[in-house]
Design an enzyme around this catalytic site. Structure first.
Site, PDB file in Angstrom:
ATOM      1  N   SER A  91      -9.687   1.678   2.734  1.00 49.10           N
ATOM      2  CA  SER A  91      -8.839   2.450   1.862  1.00 49.10           C
ATOM      3  C   SER A  91      -7.760   1.625   1.158  1.00 49.10           C
ATOM      4  O   SER A  91      -7.156   2.113   0.206  1.00 49.10           O
ATOM      5  CB  SER A  91      -8.159   3.562   2.663  1.00 49.10           C
ATOM      6  OG  SER A  91      -7.319   3.008   3.648  1.00 49.10           O
ATOM      7  N   LYS A 131       0.840  -1.203   0.000  1.00 52.65           N
ATOM      8  CA  LYS A 131       0.000   0.000   0.000  1.00 52.65           C
ATOM      9  C   LYS A 131       0.876   1.255   0.000  1.00 52.65           C
ATOM     10  O   LYS A 131       1.923   1.281   0.674  1.00 52.65           O
ATOM     11  CB  LYS A 131      -0.903  -0.028   1.241  1.00 52.65           C
ATOM     12  CG  LYS A 131      -1.949   1.066   1.298  1.00 52.65           C
ATOM     13  CD  LYS A 131      -2.864   0.878   2.525  1.00 52.65           C
ATOM     14  CE  LYS A 131      -3.954   1.925   2.596  1.00 52.65           C
ATOM     15  NZ  LYS A 131      -4.860   1.738   3.743  1.00 52.65           N
ATOM     16  N   SER A 159      -9.886  -0.595   6.930  1.00 56.78           N
ATOM     17  CA  SER A 159      -9.316  -0.453   5.588  1.00 56.78           C
ATOM     18  C   SER A 159      -8.646  -1.692   5.003  1.00 56.78           C
ATOM     19  O   SER A 159      -8.323  -1.693   3.815  1.00 56.78           O
ATOM     20  CB  SER A 159      -8.330   0.704   5.560  1.00 56.78           C
ATOM     21  OG  SER A 159      -9.055   1.896   5.405  1.00 56.78           O
TER      22      SER A 159
HETATM   23  N1  GLN Z   1     -13.094   4.269   6.232  1.00 54.40           N
HETATM   24  C1  GLN Z   1     -12.466   4.607   7.467  1.00 54.40           C
HETATM   25  C2  GLN Z   1     -12.018   6.045   7.420  1.00 54.40           C
HETATM   26  O1  GLN Z   1     -12.317   6.686   6.479  1.00 54.40           O
HETATM   27  C3  GLN Z   1     -11.318   3.682   7.734  1.00 54.40           C
HETATM   28  C4  GLN Z   1     -10.059   4.042   7.056  1.00 54.40           C
HETATM   29  C5  GLN Z   1      -8.925   3.118   7.371  1.00 54.40           C
HETATM   30  O2  GLN Z   1      -9.077   2.093   8.018  1.00 54.40           O
HETATM   31  N2  GLN Z   1      -7.740   3.540   6.971  1.00 54.40           N
HETATM   32  O3  GLN Z   1     -11.399   6.553   8.305  1.00 54.40           O
END
Ligand code: GLN
EC number: 6.3.5.7
Length: 456
Positions: A149, A74, A173
């Site tokens: 994400s 990532k 994410s």
């Molecule tokens: N969707 C969640 C957020 O927007 C989780 C993001 C993540 O786990 N990096 O914060």
């Protein structure tokens, strides 16, 4: 062929590491333009690494336990000689000058790094649509988001562009895109894996973890990355399990698993049907099923987002244009700006203890309730995401986007381990079964996932 079977065939010289890399490069060449999964690929260094491993194997020298397996990383995890942009214009010239601890550990076991995967900008999102490089397509559900994400990492394994990918999970994410892409994703216990070299979204919630097409890939990656790190003060001391030791298990006899009424209530009916079928398989394998209830479900999203905004605001103060690229507020996207502005407002008001302190109190309530629940059961099982992935381009309000996270933020707030494995499909779209356990009971989740796969 499972990931561990492939590893064995490389070590037994039935296949070379070089062939493994070349096969993935071919798929990337064919499909990456359309799917937008890898942001950068270094074929030359991957092939060089593979040749060195093949040479060691040919000479009968000792190789690492990931020898020849190919990784996608990532874009918020530092890897030397790659652009580590976190999919933000802010860092589009930021060249990784060192390896995150997890990267060094993968390389030390002869894992091969092939490239960097797409993500939501600074990991703030659940769809990978906020990337400054544009959205990633879901290989398992064409036209739809891959989740986020870590959408590029989930899509990379789903599209067979690498064996294993690393993601980060702050509020879901890793598990959310694993669910939407039909792959396996795992968020370790907070502190089980070093965060050194990860660009923070919200540091009291962030964990790095693996995604793969099967549990053996997850277990192998965890064996490499799960460790105490003296350079990272939140990592936990103590022995780690051998996560491959449970891969052959076929029985869950003696394990108590729980479904939670409130998790079912917030989830779409067709998703519950698919997830219930998967839970039934765990029961057929010998698990005892009980029902529990979780009173604080309504507190989870507000608590999570409040903490996330404040910690993210603080983490972004270093992007002021002096050391890294641009001043973040001048170039970032809408969602990142929203978090910075609200995070700044909350931080200013904090002298009165109005918001953040309250959020920390709410977090304690949530953690206590989850831990109490887990005192009497081994695992909590249920859906990973309450809705199917939307079509790319559909306009969602921030609240609708945040609602995807209601079932995943709990594990981050409580610091517990959680995994997602494909439960089944709804109208041809994958949906995930989420399995959560007590802190440091990561192995129990790997065992349940293995049994589930061995039953299928
Ligand atoms: N969707 C969640 C957020 O927007 C989780 C993001 C993540 O786990 N990096 O914060």
């Amino acid at each position: 062929m499972s990931v561990i079977e492939k590893l064995n065939s490389i070590q037994n010289k039935e296949m070379t590491a070089k062939e493994n890399v070349e096969n993935f490069i071919k798929v990337i060449d064919e499909k990456n333009e359309e799917l937008n999964i890898f942001l950068e690929v270094n074929t030359e260094s991957a092939l060089k690494q593979a040749e060195a491993i093949d040479k060691k194997i040919a000479n009968g020298e000792k190789v690492g336990f990931l020898s020849g397996l190919v990784f996608g990383i990532k874009a918020n995890i530092n890897v030397e000689d790659y652009i580590i942009s976190a999919a933000s214009k802010t860092l589009d010239n930021y060249f990784g000058s060192y390896n995150a601890t997890v990267i060094d550990k993968i390389l030390a076991e002869d894992g091969i790094i092939l490239g960097i995967t797409n993500m939501d900008e600074f990991a703030a999102g659940s769809s990978t649509e906020t990337s400054c490089f544009g959205p990633t397509q879901n290989p398992a559900a064409p036209g739809r988001i891959p989740g986020g994400s870590s959408g590029g990492s989930a899509a990379a394994v789903a599209a067979e562009m690498c064996d294993i990918a690393l993601g980060s999970d702050t509020g879901g994410s890793i598990r959310n895109p694993a669910s939407h892409c039909g792959v396996v994703g795992f968020k370790p216990t907070y502190g089980a894996v070093s965060r050194q070299g990860l660009l923070d979204l919200s540091m009291s919630l962030d964990q790095i973890g693996p995604l793969a097409n099967d549990t053996s890939g997850i277990a192998l990656a965890l064996n490499a990355i799960s460790d105490y790190d003296e350079t990272e003060c939140t990592t936990l001391k103590g022995e780690r399990s051998d996560f491959t030791s449970v891969l052959e298990e076929k029985s869950l006899e003696g394990m108590k698993i729980a479904v939670c009424k409130e998790f079912i209530d917030v989830t779409d009916a067709e998703i519950n049907v698919a997830v219930n079928k998967a839970i039934h398989k765990l029961v057929e394998a010998g698990a005892e099923l009980v029902e529990v209830s979780f009173d604080h479900i309504d507190l989870c999203l507000p608590t999570y987002y409040l903490i996330n905004y404040v910690e993210f605001f603080s983490a972004t103060r270093k992007y002021d244009g002096r050391d890294y690229g641009y001043r973040i507020e001048n170039v970032c996207g809408e969602e990142v700006l929203r978090r910075i502005e609200i995070g700044s407002y909350i931080s200013q008001k904090e002298y009165s203890g109005k918001f953040y302190k309250k959020a920390l109190q709410a977090r304690s309530l949530i953690r206590d309730e989850i831990n109490a629940m887990l005192e009497n059961v081994d695992l909590i099982v249920g859906p990973t995401v309450p809705k199917l992935p939307h079509k790319i381009g559909d306009e969602l309000t921030p609240m609708e986007m945040y609602a995807y996270d209601v079932l995943t933020v709990i594990a981050n707030l409580a610091g517990i381990p959680a995994g997602s494995i494909k439960a089944g499909e709804v109208d041809g779209i994958p949906v995930g079964l989420q399995i959560q356990a007590k802190p440091l009971d990561d192995l129990k989740i790997i065992k349940a996932m293995s049994v589930f796969e061995n039953e299928n």
